[in-house]
Design an enzyme around this catalytic site. Structure first.
Site, PDB file in Angstrom:
ATOM      1  N   CYS A 114       0.655  -1.092   0.383  1.00 21.72           N
ATOM      2  CA  CYS A 114      -0.061  -0.240  -0.176  1.00 21.72           C
ATOM      3  C   CYS A 114       0.964   1.094  -0.150  1.00 21.72           C
ATOM      4  O   CYS A 114       0.513   2.453   0.225  1.00 21.72           O
ATOM      5  CB  CYS A 114      -1.492   0.054   1.020  1.00 21.72           C
ATOM      6  SG  CYS A 114      -1.850  -1.624   1.168  1.00 21.72           S
ATOM      7  N   HIS A 254      -3.165   7.046   4.107  1.00 26.72           N
ATOM      8  CA  HIS A 254      -3.427   5.728   3.090  1.00 26.72           C
ATOM      9  C   HIS A 254      -4.670   4.808   3.423  1.00 26.72           C
ATOM     10  O   HIS A 254      -5.244   5.303   5.011  1.00 26.72           O
ATOM     11  CB  HIS A 254      -2.409   4.180   3.129  1.00 26.72           C
ATOM     12  CG  HIS A 254      -2.859   2.799   2.960  1.00 26.72           C
ATOM     13  ND1 HIS A 254      -3.471   2.908   2.036  1.00 26.72           N
ATOM     14  CD2 HIS A 254      -2.754   1.610   3.983  1.00 26.72           C
ATOM     15  CE1 HIS A 254      -4.068   1.345   1.125  1.00 26.72           C
ATOM     16  NE2 HIS A 254      -3.500   0.346   2.603  1.00 26.72           N
ATOM     17  N   ASN A 284     -10.403  -0.488   1.455  1.00 23.78           N
ATOM     18  CA  ASN A 284      -8.435  -0.466   1.190  1.00 23.78           C
ATOM     19  C   ASN A 284      -8.274  -0.767  -0.442  1.00 23.78           C
ATOM     20  O   ASN A 284      -8.655  -2.170  -0.418  1.00 23.78           O
ATOM     21  CB  ASN A 284      -7.789  -1.399   2.066  1.00 23.78           C
ATOM     22  CG  ASN A 284      -6.249  -1.460   2.260  1.00 23.78           C
ATOM     23  OD1 ASN A 284      -5.937  -0.560   0.932  1.00 23.78           O
ATOM     24  ND2 ASN A 284      -5.874  -2.005   2.611  1.00 23.78           N
TER      25      ASN A 284
END
Ligand code: ACO
Length: 335
Positions: A114, A254, A284
């Site tokens: 990520c 994030h 996500n």
């Protein structure tokens, strides 16, 4: 050479198909209230069966090129940050290069979970600063739905698909990327991984029957790690910029879990109205989450000339990365 490098164009794409928490309830043992309370996620986008990561990336890239006002032929390099490439090789970046007809571009993928988009942006910045390249297309793109076990409530409720892209180039002096920080701790590699399908555990009937080709995660340990590194990474990038957390106009973290985002905001003593959140809509999306959030923040009019924007991510590896940007509104090339 002391050039300032910034973002001159942004674009994103998310698939049309929405899976709400309510829909998840119909096929996995979970509840809308659990997911919202523990993660902040309400729904996520899921790519079509025929759609691969490069298809999402292509759409985001085309939008970013349009926004930058440059042609595909002007792109010198394409970097795609992804953990879910179309296949192990060739790279998604090469497939995108062909799709968008960026005939003069070199292309490679970058694997940093990520944190990948920020890693790729920092890499691109250095290549432009050095004078090697003029325009670099940085893409974060993921089809996580394709590597999830949709029977595993510990993971399938958390992730979604999408892509975001940015064109980087030389920008006005003292604007653009002011400071960055990247880090990794490979001792945490086991905490978040795709066990089978690589050289350690080639895919075979056993790996498939045991579901080893699905994402595997120790959620609690990743959570603890994220809480620790998010704020710290942002502070290090701020130090490199000669700024403090007080200077941040908008934090774009994030988007993994609202509780992780809130803890980063707390560490930086930032009120939540200076933190961008869209985890509720997309879950996500790994390397795509920061560029999608950047695009949505821009569309919402939250990125103003001179604003200090902090990007911060964490992910598989384990990795973390942060960048501090002074936003230039009509950021066209100054090269
Ligand atoms: N629905 C209902 N109950 C659930 C669900 C679900 N979807 N998932 C887990 N539970 C249960 C568990 O089984 C457990 O039950 P038990 O107490 O009977 O054993 C209970 O809920 C609590 O589980 P915890 O794991 O302790 O829940 P927690 O509050 O820690 O939240 C979560 C779990 C959301 C996974 C959290 O740990 C987290 O967000 N971790 C970080 C994950 C992350 O960000 N990963 C991405 C990294 S980035 C990258 O590179 C892809």
């Amino acid at each position: 050479m002391n050039r300032s490098v910034g973002i001159i164009g942004l674009g994103y794409y998310v698939p049309d198909r929405i899976i709400t928490n309510k829909e998840l309830e119909s096929f996995v043992d979970t509840s809308d209230s659990w997911i919202i309370e523990r993660t902040g996620i309400k729904e996520r986008r899921i790519s079509a069966e025929t759609e691969a990561t490069s298809d999402l990336a292509e759409k985001a890239a085309s939008a970013a090129l349009k926004d930058a006002g440059i042609s595909p032929e002007q792109i010198d390099l394409i970097i795609v940050a992804t953990a879910t490439p179309d296949m192990a090789f060739p790279s998604v970046a090469c497939i995108v290069q062909d799709k968008i007809k960026a005939y003069n571009a070199a292309a490679f993928d970058l694997s940093a979970g990520c944190s990948g988009f920020v890693y790729a942006m920092i890499t691109a910045e250095q290549m432009i600063k050095s004078g090697l390249y003029r325009y670099i297309l940085v893409i974060g793109a993921e089809s996580l739905s394709k590597i999830l076990d949709w029977k595993d409530r510990n993971t399938c409720v958390l992730f979604g698909d999408g892509a975001g892209a940015a064109v980087l180039a030389v920008t006005k002096e003292e604007y653009g990327i002011l400071g960055s920080h990247m880090g990794s701790d490979g001792s945490g590699a086991e905490l978040l991984k795709l066990p089978a399908g690589g050289s350690r555990m080639p895919a075979n009937e056993k790996t498939v029957s045991e579901g080893m080709h699905f994402l595997s995660m120790n959620g609690n340990e990743v959570f603890k790690f994220a809480i620790k590194v998010m704020g710290e990474a942002a502070v290090k990038a701020l130090e490199g910029s000669g700024l403090t957390a007080d200077d941040i106009d908008l934090l774009i973290p994030h988007q993994a879990n609202i509780r992780i985002i809130q803890s980063a905001a707390k560490r930086l003593k930032l009120p939540m109205n200076r933190v961008f959140v869209n985890v509720d809509k997309y879950g996500n999306t790994s390397a795509a989450s920061i560029p999608i959030a950047l695009c949505e923040a821009k569309d919402a009019g939250l990125l103003k000339e001179g604003h200090i924007i902090a990007l911060v991510g964490f992910g598989a590896g384990l990795t973390w990365a942060a960048s501090v940007i002074r936003w230039c509104k009509e950021d066209r090339t100054f090269a």
